[in-house]
Write a protein that holds these residues in place. Sequence first.
Motif, short mmCIF file in Angstrom:
data_model
loop_
_atom_site.label_atom_id
_atom_site.label_comp_id
_atom_site.label_asym_id
_atom_site.label_seq_id
_atom_site.Cartn_x
_atom_site.Cartn_y
_atom_site.Cartn_z
N LEU A 40 0.83 -1.21 0.00
CA LEU A 40 0.00 0.00 0.00
C LEU A 40 0.87 1.26 0.00
CD1 LEU A 40 -2.89 1.29 0.39
CD2 LEU A 40 -2.40 1.24 2.82
N THR A 41 1.96 1.22 0.75
CA THR A 41 2.84 2.38 0.87
C THR A 41 3.62 2.60 -0.42
OG1 THR A 41 3.05 1.84 3.20
CG2 THR A 41 4.61 3.44 2.35
N PHE A 42 4.08 1.51 -1.00
CA PHE A 42 4.91 1.60 -2.21
C PHE A 42 4.09 1.95 -3.44
CE2 PHE A 42 6.94 -0.86 -5.79
CZ PHE A 42 7.94 0.06 -6.03
N ASP A 43 2.94 1.32 -3.58
CA ASP A 43 2.22 1.39 -4.85
C ASP A 43 0.71 1.34 -4.60
OD1 ASP A 43 1.97 1.39 -7.54
OD2 ASP A 43 3.18 -0.40 -7.89
N PRO A 44 0.13 2.39 -4.02
CA PRO A 44 -1.27 2.31 -3.60
C PRO A 44 -2.25 2.05 -4.74
CG PRO A 44 -0.41 4.56 -3.39
CD PRO A 44 0.75 3.67 -3.69
#
Lengths: 282, 266
Positions: free
Chosen positions: A159-163
């Motif tokens: 989620l943080t890297f590639d929401p």
Amino acid sequence: MDLLLDPFRYEFFVNGLLVAALAGGLCALVGTYVVLRNMSYIGHGLSHAIFGGAVASFLVGVNFYLGAGAWGVASALMVNRVSRRRSIGADAAIGVITTASFAVGIALISSSGGFTRNFEAALFGNVLGVSRVDVIVVAAVTAVVALVILLLYRQFLFLTFDPEVADVFGVPTARLDALFALILASTVIATMQILGVTLIAAALVIPPVIARLLSDRFRTMLTLSVLIGTVSGFAGMYFSFYLDVASGASIVLTQALLFTIAYAASAGNRFSRRRLAGVETH
Amino acid sequence: MTADGRPLIQLRGVAYAYDRELVLTGVEMDIERGSVVGIVGPSGSGKTTLLKLLAGAISPTRGTMERASSVRIGYVPQVESVNWYFPVTVDEVVLMGSPARRFGAGYTADERQRAHSLLHDLGIGHLENRHIRELSGGQQQRVFLARALMADPHVVLLDEPMSGVDVKTRQDVLAALQQLAAGGVAVVLTTHDLNSVAAHLPEVVCINRRIVARGTPLEVLVPEVLLTTFGAQMELIEHHGHPIVIDMHPEPVAAVAEGRVDGSSA
């Protein structure tokens, strides 16, 4: 040696040391996700928003954790919801909701006839004034947040890297966003009395930024960030005791010193400095 | 198609709007097992939106989208959308593609082995501990393809996989996709590269907020369809049975800039 052990004769110092180390580690743990999601402003905003709830709950006579907690969760969810509207954007949503909430706190203080020590603690922090209940609350929130992040490590990382893409891979992004808003609100509420509204944002941001300078691997960055947050909480308390300065300020200044050292050490390394290029800290 | 003869994904009368602006309308589309489809259209024509609809990342504003039960989707985003400064190594990115329901911070030996094998098969096994920014454009593209393949997908969707990569990398990526299709995986990609589509893909969809045409490159890549899709004149020649698209700007840009011809007539 006596110099180091001397403060331990005072129970308030032992409590303060414990709670400062826990608060530093907790803020650094949650702050790693905050920084990497370029949400640094929300830590700043949410702490101000919760101040409104803290004042209201004090004046109404409701328990601080209940009143400020409900207020904080409502603010975080509201920011989360408003920022999903593309034409507004997260930073503007945070700006509107949190400053309005802070203004409610100021208005209530002025109409109630003035500034008390409780409000001062909420604004500037007071580690040495923490009660046993405060220690238990911070320890409990730290344990629950650490457990949730450990269990949902993969989902939160994606989620943080590639929401945008995480959704496609089955990560329940909307629910995790709401859960993270709750985690952040809980962290701010639990540490508000210790670090103060004005300094929580620094405790959320500085340790992860130092860790980012030192590592290119997420797991390592997360571990280093928690370590730096905990150690600076511990060391900041010592400095606070011997230099007779406010504990919140002492903790944040310790972190700022560590950042300066890490930044200077990596100054010759263009690669390390470029790591920060992708980190917005507001 | 699935064992029961139904397509893997079926769009019927699909429309999609961002806020109140309609970006796609009247989309009818079937994605069959083993098919390789290239979606082309100008910027803002709805290519990425269509891909996100197929991926299930967004739901149609109107119409229906049906997916065969338990269809797994792999998605490769545009490289421009990736945060290259995020602290992740190649293996960390690939392991994100493992089924998301698992709890805990660790990965199983099977997951690590699968990630290692995929990277090895794509020719970048030796880079698994490197930071993603240290890779070339083609290597980065393959990392995200490996992540898409982690969950053994039935459909792989790629957003502009040929953008910003050199010819050799483009050929390698297309060869990898054709190999996937040969194994029964459906591949759908968006691109601006009409000639790659013409040369390598069996099926093309031209879109501009609606589907303008769909068929083989020879059927679809004709001047009328390209004019409707892109609003630009293009000429086509045939080479070894493949159409080659030529931009038909009336005069070379240099000639217009130097004032040798009147650019306003263009």
